[in-house]
Design a protein around this motif. Structure first.
Motif, PDB file in Angstrom:
ATOM      1  N   ASP A 101      17.850  61.969  90.259  1.00  0.00           N
ATOM      2  CA  ASP A 101      17.876  60.607  89.723  1.00  0.00           C
ATOM      3  C   ASP A 101      19.229  59.940  89.902  1.00  0.00           C
ATOM      4  O   ASP A 101      19.307  58.711  90.066  1.00  0.00           O
ATOM      5  N   SER A 102      20.306  60.712  89.882  1.00  0.00           N
ATOM      6  CA  SER A 102      21.643  60.140  90.001  1.00  0.00           C
ATOM      7  C   SER A 102      21.974  59.710  91.424  1.00  0.00           C
ATOM      8  O   SER A 102      22.767  58.791  91.622  1.00  0.00           O
ATOM      9  N   ALA A 103      21.362  60.362  92.417  1.00  0.00           N
ATOM     10  CA  ALA A 103      21.734  60.059  93.795  1.00  0.00           C
ATOM     11  C   ALA A 103      20.533  59.846  94.713  1.00  0.00           C
ATOM     12  O   ALA A 103      20.431  58.819  95.376  1.00  0.00           O
ATOM     13  N   LYS A 123      10.986  59.138  89.828  1.00  0.00           N
ATOM     14  CA  LYS A 123      12.208  59.792  89.374  1.00  0.00           C
ATOM     15  C   LYS A 123      11.850  61.200  88.899  1.00  0.00           C
ATOM     16  O   LYS A 123      10.693  61.492  88.599  1.00  0.00           O
ATOM     17  N   LEU A 124      12.862  62.042  88.802  1.00  0.00           N
ATOM     18  CA  LEU A 124      12.628  63.363  88.225  1.00  0.00           C
ATOM     19  C   LEU A 124      12.084  63.234  86.812  1.00  0.00           C
ATOM     20  O   LEU A 124      11.191  63.987  86.411  1.00  0.00           O
ATOM     21  N   THR A 125      12.595  62.283  86.061  1.00  0.00           N
ATOM     22  CA  THR A 125      12.148  62.096  84.676  1.00  0.00           C
ATOM     23  C   THR A 125      10.693  61.662  84.593  1.00  0.00           C
ATOM     24  O   THR A 125      10.100  61.677  83.505  1.00  0.00           O
ATOM     25  N   GLU A 126      10.091  61.286  85.716  1.00  0.00           N
ATOM     26  CA  GLU A 126       8.682  60.883  85.756  1.00  0.00           C
ATOM     27  C   GLU A 126       7.779  61.993  86.305  1.00  0.00           C
ATOM     28  O   GLU A 126       6.581  61.774  86.489  1.00  0.00           O
ATOM     29  N   MET A 127       8.348  63.159  86.552  1.00  0.00           N
ATOM     30  CA  MET A 127       7.585  64.325  87.007  1.00  0.00           C
ATOM     31  C   MET A 127       7.671  65.368  85.902  1.00  0.00           C
ATOM     32  O   MET A 127       8.623  66.152  85.849  1.00  0.00           O
ATOM     33  N   ARG A 185      15.483  70.666  82.857  1.00  0.00           N
ATOM     34  CA  ARG A 185      16.194  70.634  81.579  1.00  0.00           C
ATOM     35  C   ARG A 185      16.380  72.027  81.007  1.00  0.00           C
ATOM     36  O   ARG A 185      17.397  72.330  80.384  1.00  0.00           O
ATOM     37  N   ASP A 186      15.387  72.883  81.195  1.00  0.00           N
ATOM     38  CA  ASP A 186      15.479  74.269  80.745  1.00  0.00           C
ATOM     39  C   ASP A 186      16.686  74.951  81.392  1.00  0.00           C
ATOM     40  O   ASP A 186      17.508  75.583  80.712  1.00  0.00           O
ATOM     41  N   LEU A 187      16.808  74.811  82.702  1.00  0.00           N
ATOM     42  CA  LEU A 187      17.940  75.431  83.388  1.00  0.00           C
ATOM     43  C   LEU A 187      19.252  74.730  83.046  1.00  0.00           C
ATOM     44  O   LEU A 187      20.297  75.384  82.921  1.00  0.00           O
ATOM     45  N   PHE A 188      19.208  73.419  82.865  1.00  0.00           N
ATOM     46  CA  PHE A 188      20.427  72.705  82.491  1.00  0.00           C
ATOM     47  C   PHE A 188      21.010  73.263  81.203  1.00  0.00           C
ATOM     48  O   PHE A 188      22.235  73.357  81.046  1.00  0.00           O
ATOM     49  N   ARG A 237      21.475  61.264  78.669  1.00  0.00           N
ATOM     50  CA  ARG A 237      21.182  61.936  77.402  1.00  0.00           C
ATOM     51  C   ARG A 237      19.854  62.688  77.404  1.00  0.00           C
ATOM     52  O   ARG A 237      19.664  63.631  76.638  1.00  0.00           O
ATOM     53  N   GLY A 238      18.955  62.300  78.291  1.00  0.00           N
ATOM     54  CA  GLY A 238      17.681  62.994  78.372  1.00  0.00           C
ATOM     55  C   GLY A 238      17.809  64.457  78.758  1.00  0.00           C
ATOM     56  O   GLY A 238      16.930  65.272  78.439  1.00  0.00           O
ATOM     57  N   TRP A 239      18.892  64.798  79.435  1.00  0.00           N
ATOM     58  CA  TRP A 239      19.097  66.194  79.814  1.00  0.00           C
ATOM     59  C   TRP A 239      19.239  67.109  78.598  1.00  0.00           C
ATOM     60  O   TRP A 239      19.031  68.323  78.707  1.00  0.00           O
ATOM     61  N   LEU A 240      19.575  66.539  77.469  1.00  0.00           N
ATOM     62  CA  LEU A 240      19.807  67.338  76.262  1.00  0.00           C
ATOM     63  C   LEU A 240      18.598  67.402  75.345  1.00  0.00           C
ATOM     64  O   LEU A 240      18.657  68.009  74.286  1.00  0.00           O
ATOM     65  N   THR A 241      17.483  66.806  75.741  1.00  0.00           N
ATOM     66  CA  THR A 241      16.300  66.798  74.892  1.00  0.00           C
ATOM     67  C   THR A 241      15.528  68.110  75.027  1.00  0.00           C
ATOM     68  O   THR A 241      15.633  68.804  76.047  1.00  0.00           O
ATOM     69  N   PRO A 242      14.737  68.482  74.008  1.00  0.00           N
ATOM     70  CA  PRO A 242      13.972  69.741  74.064  1.00  0.00           C
ATOM     71  C   PRO A 242      13.051  69.773  75.283  1.00  0.00           C
ATOM     72  O   PRO A 242      12.448  68.762  75.655  1.00  0.00           O
TER      73      PRO A 242
END
Length: 328
Positions: A227-229, A240-244, A252-255, A293-298
């Motif tokens: 999403d950033s690039a 976007k990744l956030t839409e998959m 996010r789990d790995l992040f 901030r979405g990277w930090l969500t459950p």
């Protein structure tokens, strides 16, 4: 670039391996080599992750080139005096030419540099992280995970091969395509493979087996930059990744897993992609988004089971000199 406008990645110019059995001219030896990376580069990022997961920081030091470079190669413009404090060089190309004065191939990261001679020993990114797992075992930390377990190697390699050209390299094939036909071909292959990976991960936590492996590292470094690039800059914009949902939760789990998010610098990622590709973004303007901030969500992926580090343990805290900016 082919006459049809298809982006083709050049082979690396110094693909020698560093081996534990002494069969190469570069032996495994703690303290001998410096791993030169750039936070922005996905190929380099995977070596940073594996080095950290295996606890090789004490055996292999790390130099960090800045996100900007020019025709003279990656530059250490974030270090005092614009020089790497160990190698004493301003541009990574100096280490390549120390090894071969006539070197004229791509000057790439990651590269392992022999500190005493200042020469690049290898920039063979295809084998580098696998060799960290298999050749540097004498220097692994206690509790280091097995990222390339022998019983799963064929499956791991098959998985990596399934997404290398379509996803890892596919985003570049989209971004640097110079014809509509080449772009559409790369775009279709990229999202077809992402859909297949989403189906594969829908009921399992990791790509192969029930632990993190080399395959997860290689896929994740592309997903974390999506999403950033890649979505905007490289026109990979079906979703976007956030839409998959599955891939977003997997990422996010790995992040949240030590070694992944704590080695990711989104600022440098954007500075690099939007700042150096003049043909794609001639203004050099770097976007302010996306909201991180979405990277930090459950993520909920732990409900699928699995053991991130297998019989091993998480790595300890990141060394102060290697910390990246927090997004929380």
């Amino acid at each position: 670039m082919t006459p049809q406008g298809v982006f083709e990645r050049e082979p690396v110019g110094m693909a020698e391996r560093i081996l534990a059995d002494g069969s190469s001219r570069w032996p495994v030896e703690a303290g001998r080599y410096r791993l030169v990376v750039a936070r922005a580069c996905p190929w380099a990022h995977r070596s940073v992750i594996v080095r950290r997961l295996l606890g090789l920081e004490g055996a292999i030091s790390m130099g960090i080139a800045g996100p900007l470079h020019d025709e003279r190669s990656w530059r250490f413009h974030l270090d005092p005096g614009d020089r790497d404090p160990v190698l004493g060089i301003e541009y990574l190309g100096e280490a390549y030419r120390a090894a071969d004065p006539d070197f004229d191939a791509g000057i790439t990261v990651p590269a392992l540099v022999d500190v005493a001679s200042g020469q690049v020993a290898t920039n063979g990114f295809a084998d580098l992280t696998k060799d960290f797992s298999t050749q540097w075992t004498a220097h692994h930390r206690p509790g280091a995970p097995d990222l390339y377990p022998e019983r799963h190697r064929a499956e791991i390699d098959e998985m990596i091969d399934s997404f290398y050209d379509s996803v890892n390299n596919g985003v570049y094939r989209c971004g640097f395509a110079s014809t509509q036909e080449a772009y559409e071909q790369a775009y279709g292959e990229l999202f077809d493979r992402l859909d297949a990976l989403s189906d594969h991960l829908a009921g399992r936590r990791y790509l192969v087996g029930d632990t993190i492996t080399e395959a997860d590292v290689r896929l994740w470094v592309t997903l974390v930059r999506f999403d950033s690039a890649y979505h905007g800059h490289f026109k990979c914009n079906r979703h976007k990744l956030t839409e998959m949902p599955v891939l977003w939760a997997y990422a996010r789990d790995l992040f949240a897993t030590p070694g992944f998010g704590d080695t990711t610098d989104f600022v440098q990622v954007k500075q690099h992609y939007y700042g150096v590709h003049d043909s794609i973004n001639p203004s050099g303007v770097v976007p302010l988004g996306p909201d991180l901030r979405g990277w930090l969500t459950p993520h909920g992926r732990d409900e699928l089971g699995g053991r991130p580090f297998g019989d091993g343990t998480p790595p300890g805290p990141v060394a102060e000199a290697e910390r990246v900016p927090s997004i929380g």
